[in-house]
Design a protein around this motif. Structure first.
Motif, PDB file in Angstrom:
ATOM      1  N   ASN A  60       0.821  -1.214   0.000  1.00 30.58           N
ATOM      2  CA  ASN A  60       0.000   0.000   0.000  1.00 30.58           C
ATOM      3  C   ASN A  60       0.856   1.265   0.000  1.00 30.58           C
ATOM      4  N   SER A  61       2.028   1.200  -0.633  1.00 30.02           N
ATOM      5  CA  SER A  61       2.915   2.370  -0.659  1.00 30.02           C
ATOM      6  C   SER A  61       2.290   3.532  -1.424  1.00 30.02           C
ATOM      7  N   ALA A  62       1.401   3.245  -2.392  1.00 32.17           N
ATOM      8  CA  ALA A  62       0.753   4.323  -3.139  1.00 32.17           C
ATOM      9  C   ALA A  62      -0.224   5.099  -2.270  1.00 32.17           C
ATOM     10  N   ARG A  63      -0.801   4.458  -1.269  1.00 32.86           N
ATOM     11  CA  ARG A  63      -1.694   5.144  -0.336  1.00 32.86           C
ATOM     12  C   ARG A  63      -1.572   4.490   1.042  1.00 32.86           C
ATOM     13  N   PRO A  64      -0.629   4.905   1.853  1.00 29.90           N
ATOM     14  CA  PRO A  64      -0.520   4.351   3.206  1.00 29.90           C
ATOM     15  C   PRO A  64      -1.729   4.720   4.048  1.00 29.90           C
ATOM     16  N   SER A  65      -2.085   3.824   4.957  1.00 34.82           N
ATOM     17  CA  SER A  65      -3.242   4.068   5.809  1.00 34.82           C
ATOM     18  C   SER A  65      -2.901   5.103   6.874  1.00 34.82           C
ATOM     19  N   GLU A  66      -3.876   5.948   7.185  1.00 29.88           N
ATOM     20  CA  GLU A  66      -3.685   6.977   8.197  1.00 29.88           C
ATOM     21  C   GLU A  66      -3.915   6.461   9.612  1.00 29.88           C
ATOM     22  N   ASP A  67      -4.432   5.263   9.748  1.00 34.47           N
ATOM     23  CA  ASP A  67      -4.705   4.690  11.067  1.00 34.47           C
ATOM     24  C   ASP A  67      -4.480   3.183  11.008  1.00 34.47           C
ATOM     25  N   LYS A  68      -4.870   2.497  12.043  1.00 36.84           N
ATOM     26  CA  LYS A  68      -4.630   1.054  12.162  1.00 36.84           C
ATOM     27  C   LYS A  68      -5.376   0.281  11.077  1.00 36.84           C
ATOM     28  N   LEU A  69      -4.660  -0.660  10.447  1.00 38.64           N
ATOM     29  CA  LEU A  69      -5.289  -1.559   9.488  1.00 38.64           C
ATOM     30  C   LEU A  69      -5.936  -2.730  10.226  1.00 38.64           C
ATOM     31  N   THR A  70      -7.153  -3.062   9.848  1.00 38.39           N
ATOM     32  CA  THR A  70      -7.870  -4.183  10.455  1.00 38.39           C
ATOM     33  C   THR A  70      -8.000  -5.376   9.521  1.00 38.39           C
ATOM     34  N   THR A  71      -7.834  -5.164   8.201  1.00 38.68           N
ATOM     35  CA  THR A  71      -7.998  -6.254   7.233  1.00 38.68           C
ATOM     36  C   THR A  71      -7.002  -6.090   6.103  1.00 38.68           C
ATOM     37  N   VAL A  72      -6.330  -7.185   5.737  1.00 36.84           N
ATOM     38  CA  VAL A  72      -5.496  -7.276   4.534  1.00 36.84           C
ATOM     39  C   VAL A  72      -5.812  -8.620   3.889  1.00 36.84           C
ATOM     40  N   GLN A  73      -6.274  -8.598   2.620  1.00 35.94           N
ATOM     41  CA  GLN A  73      -6.687  -9.840   1.969  1.00 35.94           C
ATOM     42  C   GLN A  73      -6.372  -9.777   0.483  1.00 35.94           C
ATOM     43  N   PHE A  74      -5.896 -10.930  -0.056  1.00 33.52           N
ATOM     44  CA  PHE A  74      -5.660 -11.050  -1.487  1.00 33.52           C
ATOM     45  C   PHE A  74      -6.960 -11.446  -2.197  1.00 33.52           C
ATOM     46  N   HIS A  75      -7.088 -10.985  -3.417  1.00 32.09           N
ATOM     47  CA  HIS A  75      -8.252 -11.344  -4.238  1.00 32.09           C
ATOM     48  C   HIS A  75      -8.191 -12.838  -4.558  1.00 32.09           C
ATOM     49  N   PRO A  76      -9.331 -13.544  -4.588  1.00 29.77           N
ATOM     50  CA  PRO A  76      -9.287 -14.999  -4.834  1.00 29.77           C
ATOM     51  C   PRO A  76      -8.759 -15.390  -6.205  1.00 29.77           C
ATOM     52  N   SER A  77      -8.821 -14.506  -7.219  1.00 29.06           N
ATOM     53  CA  SER A  77      -8.367 -14.897  -8.562  1.00 29.06           C
ATOM     54  C   SER A  77      -7.420 -13.885  -9.191  1.00 29.06           C
ATOM     55  N   ALA A  78      -7.503 -12.607  -8.902  1.00 28.98           N
ATOM     56  CA  ALA A  78      -6.668 -11.582  -9.525  1.00 28.98           C
ATOM     57  C   ALA A  78      -5.477 -11.254  -8.626  1.00 28.98           C
ATOM     58  N   GLN A  79      -4.476 -10.550  -9.211  1.00 24.26           N
ATOM     59  CA  GLN A  79      -3.288 -10.152  -8.460  1.00 24.26           C
ATOM     60  C   GLN A  79      -3.557  -8.782  -7.825  1.00 24.26           C
ATOM     61  N   VAL A  80      -4.505  -8.794  -6.911  1.00 26.65           N
ATOM     62  CA  VAL A  80      -4.987  -7.585  -6.256  1.00 26.65           C
ATOM     63  C   VAL A  80      -5.024  -7.840  -4.753  1.00 26.65           C
ATOM     64  N   VAL A  81      -4.668  -6.809  -3.976  1.00 22.27           N
ATOM     65  CA  VAL A  81      -4.733  -6.885  -2.523  1.00 22.27           C
ATOM     66  C   VAL A  81      -5.635  -5.767  -2.019  1.00 22.27           C
ATOM     67  N   MET A  82      -6.398  -6.070  -0.972  1.00 21.47           N
ATOM     68  CA  MET A  82      -7.321  -5.108  -0.374  1.00 21.47           C
ATOM     69  C   MET A  82      -6.861  -4.800   1.047  1.00 21.47           C
ATOM     70  N   THR A  83      -6.925  -3.515   1.432  1.00 25.02           N
ATOM     71  CA  THR A  83      -6.647  -3.079   2.806  1.00 25.02           C
ATOM     72  C   THR A  83      -7.828  -2.267   3.301  1.00 25.02           C
ATOM     73  N   ALA A  84      -8.112  -2.395   4.587  1.00 23.51           N
ATOM     74  CA  ALA A  84      -9.195  -1.630   5.221  1.00 23.51           C
ATOM     75  C   ALA A  84      -8.807  -1.398   6.669  1.00 23.51           C
ATOM     76  N   GLY A  85      -9.300  -0.306   7.251  1.00 19.98           N
ATOM     77  CA  GLY A  85      -8.910   0.008   8.618  1.00 19.98           C
ATOM     78  C   GLY A  85      -9.782   1.040   9.278  1.00 19.98           C
ATOM     79  N   ILE A  86      -9.241   1.563  10.364  1.00 23.75           N
ATOM     80  CA  ILE A  86      -9.981   2.502  11.196  1.00 23.75           C
ATOM     81  C   ILE A  86     -10.099   3.876  10.521  1.00 23.75           C
ATOM     82  N   ASP A  87      -9.324   4.139   9.481  1.00 30.50           N
ATOM     83  CA  ASP A  87      -9.391   5.445   8.811  1.00 30.50           C
ATOM     84  C   ASP A  87     -10.594   5.568   7.878  1.00 30.50           C
ATOM     85  N   GLN A  88     -11.584   4.650   7.992  1.00 31.75           N
ATOM     86  CA  GLN A  88     -12.867   4.711   7.278  1.00 31.75           C
ATOM     87  C   GLN A  88     -12.687   4.580   5.760  1.00 31.75           C
TER      88      GLN A  88
END
Length: 422
Positions: free
Chosen positions: A224-252
């Protein structure tokens, strides 16, 4: 006045009268010499009869210094005599004439006896071991009463056990030598083991899962170097078929990144107003992202194909104050929501309503589905595992995780053969 008649005499007459009374009668020189000889004989006889009287007399009338000097001399003689006895015992090449002279004081020391004998000391005193201070020294109910000597031995053993053996200050020279010898032997064994560990020999065999050669590792750019999270991350998950990663956290926010290891560009970022994300997960087909919050009953569905965010305000048949934990069913069309007080609610995504509810004893700490989605395994905080049938909502089996203090997680293998919980 009394009737007694007072006769006045001249002063000169009084002096003459006093002189006559104080003057002793004169003795014959021969009689005086005889009397003096008799007195000398009496004094000599008294001194010969009792010498302790004379010693006491000299002590009382100021001969303390002489007495102290005499006592010091006697103590010095006794100490010298004891040292001579010890030297005679240690040395074996002494003169036989000297040893004969030392036999007398040695016999005097050996012939000494105790001043008295206490009969209670010779009896074996019994101690009550049921007292709370001595109860831990018992090895069985048969030792409710123990002799004093045995109790001392038991306390000695317990002390040595607590100290890891006999302390160094209490060891004899022979015990120290044996301990040093054993320590040297252990060091030799350790050296042999180290020698064994330095060499591989035939202990290394070929692996069936890892390829031969060197495993290469490379440090890549942060996902997530293109957009670092401003607060704590609660979820990091790879896409089941594509080369994509998802991040989500307390920064809404929920962000998607394309992972290439070089630049990791951002695909899309979604901001959810007043919605700190507690958990986010891809659907089974990877087209939808489900996100729940910490304090809301509402949750969001993000359609990645259309780029549309759908808020789910209410769920029909759901009597819960908030929705936090959930699991995606393997069939892809339903969610299993974790409620309070041991409730689990099966929610269909087509109509957003609860199909069925299940309840366990205690609070739910983990959920896992079987590979075909026909069964769900639920772990409770008390360490009990429940096996439910998702179609009939019936509990098929329940067992206890032995040794589990507090259950926290559970997972099932893809082939359906193994279940891990703890």
């Amino acid at each position: 006045m009394d009737d007694t008649n007072l006769i006045k005499l001249p002063v000169a007459d009084l002096k003459k009268t006093a002189t006559k009374r104080s003057r002793p009668p004169r003795l014959d020189p021969e009689e005086e010499e005889q009397l003096r000889q008799q007195n000398l004989k009496r004094v000599a006889v008294l001194g010969e009869e009792d010498g302790s009287v004379k010693r006491l007399e000299t002590l009382v009338f100021g001969a303390e210094e002489e007495l102290l000097e005499r006592l010091v001399e006697e103590d010095g003689e006794e100490q010298n005599r004891g040292l001579l006895l010890e030297d005679g015992e240690e040395g074996g090449d002494e003169d036989p004439d000297d040893s004969e002279g030392e036999e007398e004081p040695r016999q005097q020391l050996q012939s000494r006896k105790a001043a008295w004998v206490d009969e209670d000391d010779e009896l074996e005193e019994e101690v009550d071991m049921r007292h709370r201070y001595r109860r831990n020294l018992m090895k069985g109910e048969a030792e409710s009463v123990m002799s004093k000597q045995k109790l001392q031995q038991r306390m000695k053993e317990q002390f040595q056990k607590s100290m890891g053996g006999t302390p160094s200050w209490a060891q004899t020279s022979e015990q120290k030598k044996k301990k040093k010898k054993a320590h040297d032997e252990e060091e030799e064994v350790d050296e042999d083991e180290d020698d064994l560990l330095r060499r591989t020999g035939n202990f290394v065999a070929s692996s069936e899962s890892l390829p031969s050669g060197i495993l290469k590792m490379k440090k890549c750019l942060h996902a997530n170097s293109a957009r670092p999270s401003e607060d704590k991350l609660t979820t990091v998950q790879f896409h089941p078929s594509a080369q994509v990663v998802m991040t989500a956290g307390i920064d809404q926010s929920v962000s998607l990144f394309q992972v290439d290891g070089k630049t990791n560009p951002k695909i899309q970022s979604i901001h959810l107003e007043r919605f700190p994300v507690h958990k986010a997960q891809f659907s089974l087909n990877g087209e939808t992202v489900i996100a729940t919050s910490l304090r809301n009953k509402m949750f969001y569905l993000y359609d990645m194909m259309e780029g549309r965010v759908v808020p789910v305000q209410s769920v029909r048949g759901l009597n819960e104050a908030r929705v936090k934990e959930f699991s995606v069913c393997p069939d892809g069309g339903a969610l299993l929501l974790t409620g309070t007080n041991g409730y689990l609610h099966l929610l269909t995504l087509k109509t957003n309503e609860v199909v069925c509810s299940m309840k366990i004893n205690g609070d739910v700490s983990g959920v896992a589905f079987s590979h075909d989605g026909s069964k769900v395994f639920v772990n409770s905080e008390e360490g009990e595992v429940y096996v439910w049938d998702t179609r009939s909502s019936r509990c098929l089996h329940r067992f206890t995780d032995d040794g589990c203090v507090k259950g926290t997680s559970i997972a099932a293998s893809l082939n359906g053969r193994y279940l891990a919980c703890g």
